[in-house]
Design an enzyme around this catalytic site. Structure first.
Site, PDB file in Angstrom:
ATOM      1  N   LYS A   1       0.841  -1.202   0.000  1.00 31.46           N
ATOM      2  CA  LYS A   1       0.000   0.000   0.000  1.00 31.46           C
ATOM      3  C   LYS A   1       0.875   1.251   0.000  1.00 31.46           C
ATOM      4  CE  LYS A   1      -3.912   2.072   2.547  1.00 31.46           C
ATOM      5  NZ  LYS A   1      -4.776   1.948   3.740  1.00 31.46           N
TER       6      LYS A   1
ATOM      7  N   SER B   1      -9.694   2.446   2.987  1.00 30.37           N
ATOM      8  CA  SER B   1      -8.852   3.167   2.055  1.00 30.37           C
ATOM      9  C   SER B   1      -7.936   2.261   1.241  1.00 30.37           C
ATOM     10  CB  SER B   1      -7.984   4.159   2.844  1.00 30.37           C
ATOM     11  OG  SER B   1      -7.085   3.462   3.732  1.00 30.37           O
TER      12      SER B   1
ATOM     13  N   SER C   1      -9.826  -0.174   7.163  1.00 23.34           N
ATOM     14  CA  SER C   1      -9.304  -0.027   5.800  1.00 23.34           C
ATOM     15  C   SER C   1      -8.631  -1.264   5.225  1.00 23.34           C
ATOM     16  CB  SER C   1      -8.337   1.158   5.736  1.00 23.34           C
ATOM     17  OG  SER C   1      -9.026   2.368   5.933  1.00 23.34           O
TER      18      SER C   1
END
Length: 509
Positions: free
Chosen positions: A84, A159, A183
């Protein structure tokens, strides 16, 4: 699609150990898969913001050389991974999905990245995300939304939608995500993948660009519970560079997953959280949840309903604490040291440069939360808002403590709905915030949680997630229960849930 992209990380590790394939071959087929289906902001899955073809293949060749010499660094040595874009990576861009960090290349690695490299896992690239991890849909990325591999008109969660979509679309067998209020788990639920939020402090946060220091946690994103256990054990453990790191080794997770896969949950006490269900929850989500609870009973667990009354205040509590912490954390993006710099015409002051840069560099959702947080921390309002929220947070933690005195784990749906259409909620912040209703309590209390696929909702044929929560530092319970549910449902379905997904062959739509 190559058969190698269909294999789990554990299966790829076994194939490498047996000499049936090479890391270069595995890495190349995943890079080919990314090139075929990922696309960009206008088409395709758009899971990646940066793909490191040369670096990944170089790391893969080094892995093959170690295996040929009989010196693999780790069981997963040679199995590729996606990261990420909120985790710093030396030599690779780290943007946090924001224009204000566009082009920034960190001079150091996050501790979890250091551990991944030390174990020999080639890094395929950096995955898309809501800007600075603020969002539940990955629509708030400054570089365009990621799309759900099940239906490219739908969101992949947020997210960390990029990491979940990369794993769900077979672009990567493993990924790293971060979970501040859900997330990792919420994207896992809506993409049919496994997402784990470890105990707060169980995995180092050093090198994680902070959204909210007291809530953020790095964790694994995978297609199976065993793969998550393998990755969790690799990245977990004490880190002296992180002052919030728990000085306790991480172990027993893989064993717990293997034990759970036998399907024996005899003696386990499961609590169904009363407050995380009911009106407003999608019927198809609740149907799959009830079926999975019944499955736990069939596997030998004792199931009872547990009330955690302060959980109804968790959303309001979270959206006072998180903005307050993010307004403080994001103050460092001031155009003076690194990142974007916008210089107004004339002879501007430092304040004018800072204002112009933050106006141009931050998106609407980031600005919204900074303003809310600054207000909550302001003189005259600190005690009324932030101080009160911290008191309620303590009550939520006490509810968890009381619940775990009665049961071993707590369960709930992971998200109130399946993946919604792109654009449906992006202009309605409150509707977007409600997507994290079931996941937020765990972050406020610091306890671990896992989301595993529980089937498809009748209304839209999209994945539903089943959440399991455990006491702090009892992460092994997540893997035992998660693996048991996964094994039973996989047997019932005749294969993994993702095998029912529309296959994105070599066409970017």
């Amino acid at each position: 699609m190559s058969d190698l992209t269909r294999k789990t990380a554990a299966e790829l590790a076994d194939a490498l150990a047996a000499g049936e394939t090479t890391s270069v071959e595995i890495t190349q087929v995943h890079l080919d898969r990314i090139a075929a289906v990922d696309g960009d902001a206008t088409a395709g899955v758009h899971a990646f913001l940066h793909v490191d073809v040369e670096g990944a293949l170089e790391q893969a060749r080094a892995s093959d050389e170690r295996r040929a010499a009989g010196r693999p660094l780790h069981l997963l040595d040679g199995v590729p991974i996606a990261v990420k874009d909120v985790l710093t990576t030396q030599g690779l861009p780290t943007t946090c999905g924001s224009r204000i960090l566009e082009g920034w290349v960190p001079p150091y690695d996050a501790t979890v990245v250091t551990k991944v490299k030390a174990a020999g896992l080639p890094i395929l690239g950096k995955t898309n995300m809501d800007e600075f991890a603020m969002g539940s849909s990955t629509e708030h990325s400054a570089y365009g939304p990621t799309r759900n591999p099940w239906d490219q008109t739908r969101i992949p969660g947020g997210s960390g939608g990029g990491s979940a979509a990369a794993v769900a679309s077979y672009e990567a067998p493993l990924a790293l995500g971060t979970d501040t209020g859900g997330s990792i788990r919420q994207p896992g639920a809506v993409t049919g993948t496994v997402g784990v939020k470890p105990t707060y402090g169980g995995v180092s946060r050093y090198g994680l660009v902070a959204l909210a220091n007291s809530l953020d946690q790095v964790g694994p994103v995978t297609r199976t519970v065993l793969d998550s256990a393998l990755l969790h054990e690799l990245i977990g453990g004490h880190d002296p560079l992180d002052s919030t790191s728990v000085d306790q080794p991480v172990g027993g997770l893989v064993d717990a997953a293997r034990q759970g896969a036998t399907g024996d949950l005899a003696g386990l006490k499961v609590g169904v959280i009363k407050e995380l269900a009911g009106d407003g929850w999608q019927p198809g989500v609740m149907a799959r949840f009830q079926e999975t609870v019944e499955l736990l009973t069939e596997l030998g667990a004792a199931v009872t309903e547990i009330s955690c009354p302060t959980f109804v205040h968790s959303l309001a509590t979270y959206y006072l604490i998180l903005p307050a912490e993010c307004s403080s954390n994001l103050a460092k993006f001031d155009a003076m040291r690194y990142g974007l710099r916008v210089v107004p015409d004339g002879d501007p002051s430092a304040e004018a440069v800072m204002k112009a840069t933050r106006d141009a560099g931050f998106g609407d959702e980031v600005k919204r939360r900074i303003m809310i947080g600054t207000y909550a921390l302001s003189s005259g309002y600190y005690d009324a808002y932030y101080g009160q929220a911290q008191k309620v947070r303590t009550l939520i933690a006490r509810d968890f403590t009381a619940a775990f005195e009665q049961v071993d784990v707590l369960v709930s749906p992971t998200s109130p709905t399946t993946a919604f259409p792109i654009g449906e909620k992006v202009d309605d912040p409150l509707a977007m915030y409600l997507q994290d209703l079931a996941t937020i309590p765990a972050n406020l209390a610091g306890v671990p949680g896992i989301s595993v696929p529980a089937g498809l909702a009748e209304e839209d044929g999209l994945p539903v997630g089943f959440q399991v929560l455990a006491p702090a530092l009892a992460d092994d319970r997540l893997y035992r229960v998660g693996a048991a549910v996964e094994a039973a449902l996989t047997s019932r379905w005749g294969g993994h849930l993702l095998e029912k997904a529309p296959v994105l062959e070599g066409v970017v739509r």
